[in-house]
Design an enzyme around this catalytic site. Structure first.
Site, PDB file in Angstrom:
ATOM      1  N   GLY A   1       5.100   4.744   8.362  1.00 45.19           N
ATOM      2  CA  GLY A   1       5.578   3.823   7.336  1.00 45.19           C
ATOM      3  C   GLY A   1       5.497   2.329   7.559  1.00 45.19           C
TER       4      GLY A   1
ATOM      5  N   CYS B   1       1.973   0.770   2.178  1.00 41.17           N
ATOM      6  CA  CYS B   1       2.736   1.999   2.328  1.00 41.17           C
ATOM      7  C   CYS B   1       4.173   1.832   1.841  1.00 41.17           C
ATOM      8  CB  CYS B   1       2.709   2.286   3.825  1.00 41.17           C
ATOM      9  SG  CYS B   1       3.941   3.395   4.349  1.00 41.17           S
TER      10      CYS B   1
END
Ligand code: XMP
Length: 485
Positions: free
Chosen positions: A304, A309
């Site tokens: 992440g 993202c």
């Protein structure tokens, strides 16, 4: 001990303490580092397997500069294998698939093509798609007068019978001799039937000569990696990519610490025992050990942090990236190289990732917006600002393209049921990735010199032995002093 120092920390949380400088000339500072158990890089930078970052052009440029590119998998198996083949066949000094226009194209089209792709010449073919060479049009052949923009390129090109051409399989020395003898800049390569097989340019020849550090295999071909998934057609894909000459396969799934990954790694190692299998992504010590035990040749770390993202925003899953990298290193030591993947927005982030445990870094957004990244340059009609698209691979647009591209309808349905964890954005156009890599290389060398060492490996060893002596945690005020300009 060093685990606490890193808890909850990432790139903007630290500076490192400078030590007595011993690197005379920064240009001599060595940056060599392993990519995987079996492959080494002179520049430990990897371009991300994303459809807005790495196709054949990016992978070729990365390997020429001493890094490596991982060709994305939002393509059919045949298309992805072809990208790999293009890198393996390119040798770095010949363009395999040069730009071309038909003889009936207009000067305006030629001007647009040269501007968009940043090239100084175009091959002209007899008919669109025929691949039969009719001539060569270089920028200086084009009339200056825009009033002549609708004239046809055939009127201005150097026709085939006045061109010097090369033959497939010719050596760089032979090409250099012809270029020099005739004082020309470009040498189209054609076969017996006049079909275009490539283009050799003086600038590419000089470039590959100037690149002793490029990443090459035992046969002198540029190295390239390629991504595969862990479900569906991944075995056929792996087989085709290895047959095309891929030097490493990157088994890349969002949650690499999973049973799906275990199953895929077992199957891949059973079928392709000599393949260099990199696996990811994980964000914890347990995840890193899990991939090591499955036989990964390198472990990719990052849950992440990537710019495209949204995983952490949408699911609250993840580990701050510098903590994740260091935790993985504490678990693995140097037994399996660690690739820090995502979240590096500035060159100093690359420095910290490498000093705190990574052996190489995978970059997406930092390399996006360049000529070599797939996608067109978009020009804002009002400001004339140039931009390119950068997008997370689970952004809605990329998911659609991936599954249409790969031709897997069942998978498409499954993917569309899962809410997106990625986003698309426009990034400034930045010219050649070579310039970006040149800048990062310079900053890495400079950092090693501030660290009091003459090689990245030595600087990393010093920091990893006593991170608490070497790293300076930042307060809000010191962060402002450091970064606000
Ligand atoms: P940077 O920050 O260099 O990150 O642009 C590149 C890395 O981001 C990851 N990636 C994603 N992660 N959703 C995610 O959770 C996505 O849609 C996505 N797309 C890319 C990937 O690891 C890449 O190398």
């Amino acid at each position: 001990m060093s685990r606490d120092l890193f808890d909850g920390r990432t790139f903007d949380d630290f500076l490192f303490r400078p030590r007595l400088g011993r690197a005379g000339s920064r240009a001599k500072v060595r940056l060599a580092s392993p990519f995987s158990k079996g492959l080494a890089l002179e520049l430990p930078i990897v371009s991300a397997n994303m459809d807005s970052v790495t196709g054949a052009d990016m992978a070729r440029a990365m390997a020429l500069e001493g890094g490596i590119g991982i060709v994305h998998r939002a393509l059919s198996i045949e298309e992805q294998a072809r990208e790999v083949e293009r890198v393996k066949r390119s040798h770095g000094w010949i363009v395999e698939d040069p730009l071309r226009l038909p003889r009936g194209a207009t000067i305006r089209e030629a001007r647009e093509a040269t501007r968009r792709h940043g090239v100084t010449g175009l091959l002209i073919e007899e008919e669109r798609g025929s691949g039969v060479l009719a001539g060569l049009l270089s920028k200086r052949d084009m009339p200056w007068d825009v009033g002549r923009d609708l004239e046809l390129v055939e009127r201005h090109m150097t026709p085939f019978d006045r061109l010097h051409v090369g033959r497939p399989g010719m050596s760089p020395d032979e090409a250099t001799r012809i270029l020099y003898e005739h004082r020309i800049e470009k040498l189209p390569v054609v076969d017996e039937g006049r079909r275009i097989r490539g283009l050799i340019t003086k600038s590419d020849i000089l470039l590959s000569r100037d690149r002793p550090d490029s990443t090459k295999d035992g046969k002198g071909r540029l190295r390239v990696g390629a991504a595969v998934g862990a479900r569906g057609d991944y075995i056929q894909r792996a087989e085709a990519l290895l047959a095309a000459g891929a030097d490493a396969l990157v088994v890349d799934i969002a949650h690499g610490h999973s049973e799906v990954m275990a199953e895929a790694m077992r199957e891949l190692t059973r079928r392709f025992p000599s393949a260099e299998l990199v696996a990811g992504n994980v964000g914890t010590a347990e995840g890193a050990r899990f991939l090591r035990d499955l036989g990964a040749a390198a472990v990719k770390v990052g849950i992440g942090p990537g710019r495209g993202c949204r995983t952490r925003l949408e699911t609250a899953a993840g580990v701050p990236q510098l903590q994740a990298v260091h935790e993985a290193w504490l678990a693995l030591g140097d037994s399996v190289p660690i690739i820090a993947d995502g979240g590096m927005r500035h060159d100093k982030d690359v420095v910290l990732a490498l000093l705190c445990g990574a052996s190489s870094v995978m970059l997406g957004s930092l390399l996006s917006g360049t000529d070599e990244a797939p996608g067109r340059v978009i020009e804002d009609p009002a400001t004339r600002e140039k931009r390119k698209i950068y997008r997370g691979m689970t952004s809605p647009q990329a998911v659609l393209d991936t599954h249409y591209g790969a031709g897997d309808e069942e998978d498409l349905e499954r993917a569309l049921e899962t809410p997106s964890e990625g986003q698309e954005m426009q990034v400034p156009y930045r010219g050649s990735v070579r310039d970006v890599l040149h800048r990062i290389r310079g900053h890495l060398r400079s950092a090693v010199s501030y660290a009091g060492e003459t090689s990245l490996g030595a600087a990393r060893a010093v920091l990893l032995e006593h991170p608490e002596e070497f790293l300076v945690p930042l307060s809000a005020a010191s962060r402002r002093e450091s970064y606000e300009r």
